[in-house]
Design a protein around this motif. Structure first.
Motif, short mmCIF file in Angstrom:
data_model
loop_
_atom_site.label_atom_id
_atom_site.label_comp_id
_atom_site.label_asym_id
_atom_site.label_seq_id
_atom_site.Cartn_x
_atom_site.Cartn_y
_atom_site.Cartn_z
N LEU A 9 1.01 -1.26 0.09
CA LEU A 9 0.01 0.03 0.03
C LEU A 9 1.06 1.10 -0.05
O LEU A 9 0.64 2.14 -0.70
CB LEU A 9 -0.95 0.01 1.24
N LEU A 10 2.07 1.18 0.85
CA LEU A 10 2.98 2.55 0.66
C LEU A 10 3.60 2.62 -0.61
O LEU A 10 3.64 3.64 -0.97
CB LEU A 10 3.80 1.92 1.78
N GLN A 11 3.59 1.64 -1.46
CA GLN A 11 4.30 1.79 -2.61
C GLN A 11 3.10 2.33 -3.56
O GLN A 11 3.69 3.12 -4.43
CB GLN A 11 4.76 0.22 -3.11
N GLN A 12 2.09 2.01 -3.21
CA GLN A 12 0.86 2.55 -4.09
C GLN A 12 0.76 3.99 -3.83
O GLN A 12 0.78 4.71 -5.17
CB GLN A 12 -0.46 1.69 -3.87
N MET A 13 1.07 4.42 -2.55
CA MET A 13 0.97 5.81 -2.51
C MET A 13 1.93 6.65 -3.08
O MET A 13 1.81 7.68 -3.78
CB MET A 13 1.16 6.22 -1.09
N ARG A 31 1.54 7.10 -6.88
CA ARG A 31 0.48 8.07 -7.13
C ARG A 31 1.20 9.47 -6.76
O ARG A 31 0.09 10.41 -6.79
CB ARG A 31 -0.81 7.73 -6.41
N GLY A 32 2.12 9.64 -6.30
CA GLY A 32 2.85 10.81 -5.91
C GLY A 32 2.18 11.47 -4.65
O GLY A 32 2.47 12.52 -4.60
N LEU A 33 1.91 10.49 -3.86
CA LEU A 33 1.36 10.88 -2.58
C LEU A 33 2.38 10.39 -1.55
O LEU A 33 2.83 9.30 -1.38
CB LEU A 33 0.13 10.27 -2.30
N SER A 34 3.00 11.68 -0.73
CA SER A 34 4.05 11.26 0.14
C SER A 34 3.44 10.83 1.52
O SER A 34 2.53 11.39 1.99
CB SER A 34 4.83 12.55 0.38
N PRO A 35 3.87 9.57 1.92
CA PRO A 35 3.33 9.12 3.25
C PRO A 35 3.91 9.90 4.35
O PRO A 35 4.87 10.73 4.51
CB PRO A 35 4.31 7.84 3.40
#
Length: 524
Positions: free
Chosen positions: A326-330, A333-337
């Motif tokens: 899931l972290l990789q999917q973030m 999508r250009g969304l920084s955890p």
């Protein structure tokens, strides 16, 4: 050098466990009730359900009033108010009020203050409402002053209008006094004023949901539709969150389906995030993931809070490794955890003993400029120093970095973590570092475990460093810590082997004095 992010950078991303439904009303639970304040102005408005026969049961009977009771009977008027005196009771109270007005922003407040100081009155209800709304938008002290100002409304020769009632509903909701907010709403509708705006109803519904009063929340929804106010997506989000919070996810899902059928409202990403969190709370993360896919198909942009709900769900179900994907999917999508995402995932990996993965996530977290808190660092340290992971030298290097970083940051390292670190250092033949850690541990007031002392003394004896082993004995005795029998046996055996018989006899005698009878005896 890794820099800690400022607290504001972390607080920007609230957890889904405490989302903000309506941006202006997220602090409603923080204000205590002040029962000594009179809430309602002495008007002659009658409470009668006959004026609105189609409204739901938000009626005067709910508050122990009869339909023929007037608002005058809801409280006891002071002598000054009965005489029509609109002056404040004391100079201190008035000065406090004036000081609060001066602190309010805007030129409008300066004009109101000048008029108020001149004749102690307000020109019209609009002036009164301007000040009331400004006070309600302020802090707790201003909320108290708003209630006092409202209680004196009739003494200024004014009658409340829709704006006045709306301000007081918001005020009571901010104070988490939903019963008073409900009563003001009933008074407002029975007075013939225009009904509240959608935002006011939303605030009230949000407050009901926070208190777990879902039945009243849905009655308020029915009421706003009957008086011609169309619920917004924020209104429905409050109801969805209330249902999910108490585990009624099936009802929440049905409500979501009804929302999607409406032509006036479109679900937003927060709508889906609330539903995802509800499913994750009851162990149905796969269904939550389906909602995420549906939101993406609608071209809604998920937030870090949306993903964090899934992290919590996977952790709860014992599937923290799914969180890594899931972290990789973030990132794709250009969304920084954010900090919350990393810490949530890291806790889950440590909880379910996925130590190598936890080490990787921690290094990635630090690389992004985030640092774990004290409790999480202790958990990480214990996990990295677990005996099952000792074969991996890389993991121990990470553990040693964590240990040193905790000391530099002044964190309290718990006793269990210290014990594990000392044992690991001994196994890696870093005995001098282990001795330093032992002394630090004792200086902090912690007592090492028996097995830890045995390992350390045995390691020193195997290295033919009996003098350091005796030093540990002295350190323990100075701090009134009893050594186990096995430690005495190891010391005596090593001293005998080095022909240090006098030292062996001293250790043997020290053990007997403290009620310990070693199995090994000194040679003569």
């Amino acid at each position: 050098m890794i820099m800690m992010p400022p607290p504001s950078a972390i607080l920007r991303f609230p957890s889904i466990c405490n989302p903000v439904f309506v941006s202006n009303y997220n602090d409603t639970c923080k204000f205590p009730r002040v029962d000594a304040v009179n809430f309602l102005p002495p008007t002659s408005t009658k409470i009668s359900a006959a004026k609105h026969p189609n409204l739901p049961c938000l009626t005067a009977e709910k508050h122990g009033l009869k339909e023929t009771d007037s608002i005058d009977n809801c409280r006891t008027l002071s002598v000054e108010e009965k005489e029509g005196d609109h002056q404040w009771r004391g100079s201190f109270e008035k000065n406090l009020f004036v000081a609060a007005i001066r602190a309010l922003p805007g030129r409008r407040m300066s004009t109101l203050l000048a008029n108020f100081e001149k004749d102690g009155n307000f020109g019209c209800i609009s002036d009164f409402n301007d000040l009331l709304n400004a006070l309600v938008a302020g802090n707790k002290l201003n909320l108290d002053l708003a209630l006092q100002l409202y209680s004196r409304l009739s003494s200024y020769g004014l009658e409340p209008d829709s704006s006045t009632f709306s301000a007081m509903i918001e005020c009571h909701c901010k104070r988490n006094d939903v019963e008073e907010a409900e009563r003001v709403l009933n008074q407002m509708l029975d007075s013939g004023c225009a009904p509240p705006e959608v935002s006011v109803f939303t605030t009230l519904i949000h407050c009901f949901c926070q208190r777990g009063k879902l039945q009243k929340a849905f009655r308020a929804l029915d009421m706003m539709e009957k008086v011609g106010r169309k619920p917004s997506v924020q209104t429905y989000n409050c109801l969805l969150k209330g249902l999910c919070y108490v585990g009624r996810v099936e009802e929440a899902f049905e409500l979501l389906q009804d929302i999607k059928k409406l032509s006036t409202v479109l679900p937003d990403m927060y709508t889906y995030t609330v539903m995802m969190d509800g499913y994750c709370r009851v162990g149905r993360s796969d269904e939550a993931m389906e909602l995420m896919k549906e939101a993406l198909e609608m071209e809604l942009q998920p937030t870090a809070v949306s993903f964090n709900a899934l992290f919590h769900g996977y952790n709860k179900e014992g599937r923290p490794l799914k969180g890594i994907k899931l972290l990789q999917q973030m990132e794709q999508r250009g969304l920084s955890p954010d900090y919350v995402c990393y810490s949530t995932l890291l806790r889950g990996l440590l909880l379910w003993r996925q130590i190598p993965a936890a080490a990787l996530i921690y290094e990635q977290m630090v690389g992004c400029g985030y640092e774990a808190d004290e409790g999480l660092m202790n958990n990480l340290l214990r996990g990295l120093c677990n005996r099952r992971t000792l074969a991996d030298d890389g993991l121990f290097q990470v553990a040693h970095q964590v240990f040193e970083k905790m000391k530099k940051r002044g964190f309290t390292i718990d006793c269990r973590a210290y014990n594990v670190v000392i044992e690991v250092l001994c196994r890696l033949n870093k005995v001098d570092d282990a001795l330093v850690s032992l002394r630090e541990m004792i200086n902090l007031g912690s007592t090492p475990r028996v097995i830890t002392l045995n390992i350390l003394i045995r390691t020193l004896c195997e290295r033919r460093e009996a003098n350091k082993a005796v030093g540990i004995l002295v350190l323990m005795l100075e701090n009134h810590i009893q050594l186990p029998r096995l430690s005495y046996d190891s010391l005596i055996d090593e001293l005998n082997r080095q022909c240090l018989y006098f030292g062996a006899s001293s250790v043997y005698s020290s053990a007997l004095v403290r009620g310990v009878v070693p199995q090994n005896e000194p040679h003569t």
